[in-house]
Design an enzyme around this catalytic site. Sequence first.
Site, PDB file in Angstrom:
ATOM      1  N   CYS A  11      36.334  21.494  60.765  1.00 21.04           N
ATOM      2  CA  CYS A  11      34.861  20.646  60.713  1.00 21.04           C
ATOM      3  C   CYS A  11      34.606  19.953  60.334  1.00 21.04           C
ATOM      4  O   CYS A  11      35.075  19.855  58.831  1.00 21.04           O
ATOM      5  CB  CYS A  11      34.015  22.572  60.804  1.00 21.04           C
ATOM      6  SG  CYS A  11      32.414  22.269  61.807  1.00 21.04           S
ATOM      7  N   ASP A 130      31.061  33.296  58.191  1.00 17.02           N
ATOM      8  CA  ASP A 130      30.433  32.428  57.177  1.00 17.02           C
ATOM      9  C   ASP A 130      30.135  32.910  55.962  1.00 17.02           C
ATOM     10  O   ASP A 130      29.167  33.858  55.821  1.00 17.02           O
ATOM     11  CB  ASP A 130      29.646  31.056  58.201  1.00 17.02           C
ATOM     12  CG  ASP A 130      29.769  30.209  56.981  1.00 17.02           C
ATOM     13  OD1 ASP A 130      30.504  30.291  55.887  1.00 17.02           O
ATOM     14  OD2 ASP A 130      29.952  28.907  57.710  1.00 17.02           O
TER      15      ASP A 130
END
Length: 209
Positions: A11, A130
Amino acid sequence: MTSERVRVKFCGFTRRDDALAACALGVDAIGMVLTTRSKRFAGLANARDIRRALPPFVSVVTLFMDDEPAFVAEAIATVRPDLVQFHGSEEAPDCVRYGLPYLKAVAMGTGRDWRAVVAAHPQAAGFLFDGNAEGEQGGSGKRFDWARLPATLSAPVILAGGLTPENVGEAIRAARPYAVDVSSGIESAAGVKDVEKMRRFVAAVRSSE
């Protein structure tokens, strides 16, 4: 060893050549940050050009965080991602309105119970756990206790936060996620990927399977 192949999402891309290098290494998904508050903001036109350059069978994911619906709609129309990823306080109606599968990020850097997020998003295609605190952006490089991940979940579990080529194998063996997601752990600077780190990350994932 895991029983299934662990998917890999890289990402935070801002450069076409970095994304193509990642695809050559066999990653499953390319993520681009389209929330303007991020230092990895790709820009709509640039993200569109990166998307167009990618080979088939690589999923494109665009990331948002409490952005205005009109902007999200414009970004989706411009970039044409396969999935969208929401990192803010978006509720389920905010996420499904665009007609695309979506991933919901769960901030594990706080004491908030992940079960509440999962319960509030029954239509999510997967949940990305996360290491950031609630209200913080992803891509912070913060790790959390992998033992806190749910052992069973009806939707795919995606592990992120502080992953590097050096620890991703350990993370996979400990958490058994469906996929791993990395941004800062494969960079030389924010939004600038390091090809050697990307190569070592993929190799570490594959050797853990």
